[in-house]
Design a protein around this motif. Structure first.
Motif, PDB file in Angstrom:
ATOM      1  N   GLY A   5       0.838  -1.253   0.107  1.00  0.00           N
ATOM      2  CA  GLY A   5       0.085   0.154  -0.025  1.00  0.00           C
ATOM      3  C   GLY A   5       0.702   1.165   0.072  1.00  0.00           C
ATOM      4  O   GLY A   5       1.818   1.444  -0.753  1.00  0.00           O
ATOM      5  N   THR A   6       0.527   2.227   0.928  1.00  0.00           N
ATOM      6  CA  THR A   6       1.361   3.328   1.141  1.00  0.00           C
ATOM      7  C   THR A   6       2.581   3.526   1.715  1.00  0.00           C
ATOM      8  O   THR A   6       3.107   4.488   2.014  1.00  0.00           O
ATOM      9  CB  THR A   6       0.078   4.621   1.632  1.00  0.00           C
ATOM     10  OG1 THR A   6       0.007   4.196   3.177  1.00  0.00           O
ATOM     11  CG2 THR A   6      -1.165   4.567   1.012  1.00  0.00           C
ATOM     12  N   ALA A  39      -6.171   3.879   2.750  1.00  0.00           N
ATOM     13  CA  ALA A  39      -5.960   3.962   1.219  1.00  0.00           C
ATOM     14  C   ALA A  39      -6.102   2.510   0.604  1.00  0.00           C
ATOM     15  O   ALA A  39      -6.619   2.303  -0.282  1.00  0.00           O
ATOM     16  CB  ALA A  39      -5.168   4.962   0.770  1.00  0.00           C
ATOM     17  N   LEU A  40      -5.287   1.845   1.289  1.00  0.00           N
ATOM     18  CA  LEU A  40      -5.207   0.323   0.853  1.00  0.00           C
ATOM     19  C   LEU A  40      -6.719  -0.315   1.004  1.00  0.00           C
ATOM     20  O   LEU A  40      -6.912  -1.082   0.020  1.00  0.00           O
ATOM     21  CB  LEU A  40      -4.054  -0.244   1.425  1.00  0.00           C
ATOM     22  CG  LEU A  40      -3.649  -1.602   0.932  1.00  0.00           C
ATOM     23  CD1 LEU A  40      -3.477  -1.550  -0.831  1.00  0.00           C
ATOM     24  CD2 LEU A  40      -2.595  -2.455   1.572  1.00  0.00           C
ATOM     25  N   ARG A  42      -9.553   0.937   1.021  1.00  0.00           N
ATOM     26  CA  ARG A  42     -10.455   1.251  -0.160  1.00  0.00           C
ATOM     27  C   ARG A  42     -10.074   0.875  -1.462  1.00  0.00           C
ATOM     28  O   ARG A  42     -11.012   0.463  -2.422  1.00  0.00           O
ATOM     29  CB  ARG A  42     -10.534   2.821   0.041  1.00  0.00           C
ATOM     30  CG  ARG A  42     -11.138   3.469   1.246  1.00  0.00           C
ATOM     31  CD  ARG A  42     -11.111   5.084   1.093  1.00  0.00           C
ATOM     32  NE  ARG A  42     -11.723   5.561   2.452  1.00  0.00           N
ATOM     33  CZ  ARG A  42     -12.819   5.569   2.724  1.00  0.00           C
ATOM     34  NH1 ARG A  42     -13.882   5.312   1.994  1.00  0.00           N
ATOM     35  NH2 ARG A  42     -13.325   6.331   3.886  1.00  0.00           N
ATOM     36  N   GLN A  43      -8.847   0.784  -1.747  1.00  0.00           N
ATOM     37  CA  GLN A  43      -8.372   0.378  -2.981  1.00  0.00           C
ATOM     38  C   GLN A  43      -8.815  -1.136  -3.301  1.00  0.00           C
ATOM     39  O   GLN A  43      -9.290  -1.487  -4.360  1.00  0.00           O
ATOM     40  CB  GLN A  43      -6.685   0.510  -2.976  1.00  0.00           C
ATOM     41  CG  GLN A  43      -6.281  -0.297  -4.496  1.00  0.00           C
ATOM     42  CD  GLN A  43      -4.510  -0.295  -4.445  1.00  0.00           C
ATOM     43  OE1 GLN A  43      -4.073   0.550  -3.848  1.00  0.00           O
ATOM     44  NE2 GLN A  43      -4.021  -1.368  -4.835  1.00  0.00           N
ATOM     45  N   ARG A  44      -8.716  -1.931  -2.206  1.00  0.00           N
ATOM     46  CA  ARG A  44      -9.107  -3.453  -2.328  1.00  0.00           C
ATOM     47  C   ARG A  44     -10.489  -3.358  -2.514  1.00  0.00           C
ATOM     48  O   ARG A  44     -10.842  -4.249  -3.413  1.00  0.00           O
ATOM     49  CB  ARG A  44      -8.719  -3.983  -1.074  1.00  0.00           C
ATOM     50  CG  ARG A  44      -7.380  -4.178  -0.964  1.00  0.00           C
ATOM     51  CD  ARG A  44      -6.440  -5.410  -1.862  1.00  0.00           C
ATOM     52  NE  ARG A  44      -4.876  -5.661  -1.388  1.00  0.00           N
ATOM     53  CZ  ARG A  44      -3.987  -4.957  -2.257  1.00  0.00           C
ATOM     54  NH1 ARG A  44      -4.352  -4.621  -3.451  1.00  0.00           N
ATOM     55  NH2 ARG A  44      -3.027  -5.113  -1.895  1.00  0.00           N
ATOM     56  N   ARG A  46     -12.529  -1.458  -4.155  1.00  0.00           N
ATOM     57  CA  ARG A  46     -12.581  -0.755  -5.304  1.00  0.00           C
ATOM     58  C   ARG A  46     -12.141  -2.039  -6.515  1.00  0.00           C
ATOM     59  O   ARG A  46     -13.151  -1.936  -7.454  1.00  0.00           O
ATOM     60  CB  ARG A  46     -12.230   0.519  -5.474  1.00  0.00           C
ATOM     61  CG  ARG A  46     -13.019   1.675  -4.724  1.00  0.00           C
ATOM     62  CD  ARG A  46     -12.020   2.737  -4.719  1.00  0.00           C
ATOM     63  NE  ARG A  46     -12.796   3.587  -3.769  1.00  0.00           N
ATOM     64  CZ  ARG A  46     -12.320   5.034  -3.372  1.00  0.00           C
ATOM     65  NH1 ARG A  46     -11.235   5.449  -3.986  1.00  0.00           N
ATOM     66  NH2 ARG A  46     -12.813   5.595  -2.433  1.00  0.00           N
ATOM     67  N   GLU A  47     -11.343  -2.636  -6.106  1.00  0.00           N
ATOM     68  CA  GLU A  47     -10.814  -3.662  -6.893  1.00  0.00           C
ATOM     69  C   GLU A  47     -11.833  -4.654  -7.167  1.00  0.00           C
ATOM     70  O   GLU A  47     -12.130  -5.149  -8.488  1.00  0.00           O
ATOM     71  CB  GLU A  47      -9.543  -4.263  -6.544  1.00  0.00           C
ATOM     72  CG  GLU A  47      -8.384  -3.508  -6.712  1.00  0.00           C
ATOM     73  CD  GLU A  47      -7.083  -3.907  -6.026  1.00  0.00           C
ATOM     74  OE1 GLU A  47      -5.904  -3.550  -6.027  1.00  0.00           O
ATOM     75  OE2 GLU A  47      -7.116  -5.284  -5.406  1.00  0.00           O
ATOM     76  N   ASP A  50     -14.985  -2.844  -9.201  1.00  0.00           N
ATOM     77  CA  ASP A  50     -14.549  -2.647 -10.477  1.00  0.00           C
ATOM     78  C   ASP A  50     -14.680  -3.891 -11.409  1.00  0.00           C
ATOM     79  O   ASP A  50     -15.050  -4.082 -12.488  1.00  0.00           O
ATOM     80  CB  ASP A  50     -13.508  -1.964 -10.638  1.00  0.00           C
ATOM     81  CG  ASP A  50     -13.417  -0.605 -10.022  1.00  0.00           C
ATOM     82  OD1 ASP A  50     -14.520   0.026  -9.920  1.00  0.00           O
ATOM     83  OD2 ASP A  50     -12.332   0.060  -9.847  1.00  0.00           O
ATOM     84  N   GLU A  80     -18.055   2.751   0.656  1.00  0.00           N
ATOM     85  CA  GLU A  80     -17.611   2.106  -0.574  1.00  0.00           C
ATOM     86  C   GLU A  80     -18.465   1.294  -1.174  1.00  0.00           C
ATOM     87  O   GLU A  80     -18.373   0.384  -2.139  1.00  0.00           O
ATOM     88  CB  GLU A  80     -16.312   1.159  -0.369  1.00  0.00           C
ATOM     89  CG  GLU A  80     -15.080   1.916   0.122  1.00  0.00           C
ATOM     90  CD  GLU A  80     -14.481   3.121  -0.944  1.00  0.00           C
ATOM     91  OE1 GLU A  80     -14.772   2.641  -2.158  1.00  0.00           O
ATOM     92  OE2 GLU A  80     -14.068   4.042  -0.670  1.00  0.00           O
ATOM     93  N   LYS A 410      -3.923   8.026   6.986  1.00  0.00           N
ATOM     94  CA  LYS A 410      -4.443   8.418   5.469  1.00  0.00           C
ATOM     95  C   LYS A 410      -3.945   9.797   5.236  1.00  0.00           C
ATOM     96  O   LYS A 410      -4.358  10.651   5.997  1.00  0.00           O
ATOM     97  CB  LYS A 410      -5.813   8.276   5.059  1.00  0.00           C
ATOM     98  CG  LYS A 410      -6.165   8.535   3.619  1.00  0.00           C
ATOM     99  CD  LYS A 410      -7.795   8.028   3.155  1.00  0.00           C
ATOM    100  CE  LYS A 410      -8.081   8.297   1.933  1.00  0.00           C
ATOM    101  NZ  LYS A 410      -8.051   9.602   1.517  1.00  0.00           N
TER     102      LYS A 410
END
Length: 443
Positions: A5-6, A39-40, A42-44, A46-47, A50, A80, A410
């Motif tokens: 992640g970040t 952030a990670l 939320r990224q997961r 959205r993956e 999507d 999300e 974040k």
């Protein structure tokens, strides 16, 4: 060193997560400390969303809250546009207190109590995942008492054994979960459920295990579930609207782990669904999945302070930290493996191999065996990666050790999500019976 992640090493040689230097986090919040890379997470999320959108199928991505259930995580799941799985009244209460929409909550569990079922009925949750015949009758009766008809999925065991630890493999025939597909229990369960006046059968649920690094098990599960759906349609006249294929998607804990991209798992599932159901001239069902570990696991880091050490020449060097099996029981339960760094001296050359011991009064309280680190000093900060799933969730007060705080980080901001327990919290529910209290007089 693999950073998720970040996470990065900043100019001071310190580990930084979400723009926050972990030395500053330790100074402000203390250690042990659970750090969540928002952030990670939320990224997961959205993956998954999507990938399913790309399939064109109707879907729900439900976060499996058993992996990490706190109100802040429920808030992120809502933002999300996820659904939410719960398996107890405590997880349900957490979700409701966080304001999570009840219609997007699914209630799992192999032994739901009448009190839990009533609580979920009163909250008007979206779906019950029914695990056995006793629950079918109980849920129908309790729903009837309230004048409600509730949505249900029946959990079935499809006879698929995932390549995972025996304690987290759940899709095989010999499992405490669900109606078995092979012996006819699943067929009989659907038949009975369809005849119960207060249940609306949406479809079935299947979960084959955890930490799965291939797609063949999911394809096989779809094959068997699809065949079962066709059988039920042809013989009982019931068309499944929903197929829930559970979770189990693997993450990287160490270099030995090779998880697939989220999109690869999802495409394998959706392609198999489209192929099987189209061939059977069956309306394409809505697909539900339940990622838990794969949504939060690698977003979590646990930060410890190094205390004592013990060097046994020719054997090993033990380095003890201020946490252990109370905040991470997974090495003791599953022999789980982790990677770690000295977070305050991340760029220093590695000079010794040590084993990281916890502070509990247990020889088995070991977090990592044979970890290469710079020369370790008392007061160093050790960061253990990928602790976002089943660490806080399984934490205990063994030895009356206080559970750590949780912070979400974040964009350089650290926000407290769970307070560190105090000593008063440890005894808050203790009661000394009157007959044991000091009377002031000898008898």
């Amino acid at each position: 060193m693999y950073l998720h992640g970040t996470s990065k090493i900043n100019a001071k040689g310190h580990l930084e997560i979400g723009g926050c230097d972990v030395r500053d986090l330790a100074a402000e919040f203390g250690t042990p400390l659970y750090i969540v890379d928002e952030a990670l997470v939320r990224q997961r999320a959205r993956e998954y969303v999507d990938a399913f959108r790309a399939s064109g199928l109707k879907f729900q991505v439900a976060y499996a809250s058993k992996a990490f259930s706190v109100m802040a995580m429920c808030a992120i799941a809502e933002q999300e546009n996820l659904s939410l799985d719960v398996v107890s009244d405590g997880e349900l209460y957490t979700a409701l207190k966080a304001g999570f929409p009840a219609q997007r909550i699914h209630f799992h569990g192999n032994n739901k109590t009448p009190e839990e079922i009533n609580m979920a009925l009163d909250a008007n949750i979206g779906c019950f995942v029914v695990d056995n015949f006793i629950e079918l009758d109980l849920l129908n009766a309790l729903a009837g008492e309230k004048g409600k008809k509730v949505n249900v999925l029946l959990r079935i065991t499809p006879g698929v054994e995932a390549h995972t630890h025996e304690f987290i493999s759940t899709g095989q025939t010999d499992s405490k979960f669900g109606f078995d597909l092979g012996n006819g229990a699943a067929y009989e369960g659907i038949k009975q459920a369809a005849e119960l006046a207060n249940l609306n059968v949406l479809g079935v649920h299947s979960h084959i295990g955890s930490q799965i690094f291939e797609v063949e098990g999911f394809r096989m599960a779809v094959d068997r579930v699809a065949a079962f759906a066709v059988q039920i349609r042809d013989e009982l006249g019931l068309t499944f609207q929903v197929i829930n294929l559970g979770g189990g998607f693997g993450i990287r804990y160490t270099e030995a782990d090779a998880p697939l991209p989220v999109s690869t798992y999802v495409k394998a599932i959706t392609d198999a669904i489209i192929s099987h159901f189209t061939e059977a001239k069956f309306p394409l069902p809505e697909i539900w999945v339940e990622p838990g570990r794969s949504m939060v696991g690698d977003a979590g880091t646990t930060l410890y302070t190094v205390g004592t050490s013990k060097d046994i020449p020719g054997v090993r060097k033990y380095v003890a930290v201020d946490g252990g099996m109370t905040d991470n029981p997974r090495p003791a339960l599953y022999d789980s493996k982790y990677e770690a760094v000295l977070a305050n001296r991340a760029n220093d050359p590695k000079e010794e191999t040590v084993s990281i011991a916890g502070k509990c009064c247990e020889s088995g309280d070991m977090l990592i065996w044979d970890l290469e680190l710079p020369k370790v000093q008392t007061g160093d900060l050790l960061a253990v990666f990928c602790t976002g799933a089943y660490n806080y969730a399984m934490a205990s007060n063994y030895n009356r050790i206080r559970r750590p705080a949780v912070v979400f980080v974040k964009d350089g901001e650290a926000s407290l999500a769970v307070k560190r327990e105090s000593l008063d919290d440890i005894v808050v529910n203790d009661v000394i019976p009157a007959r044991l209290q000091k009377s002031g007089a000898a008898k």
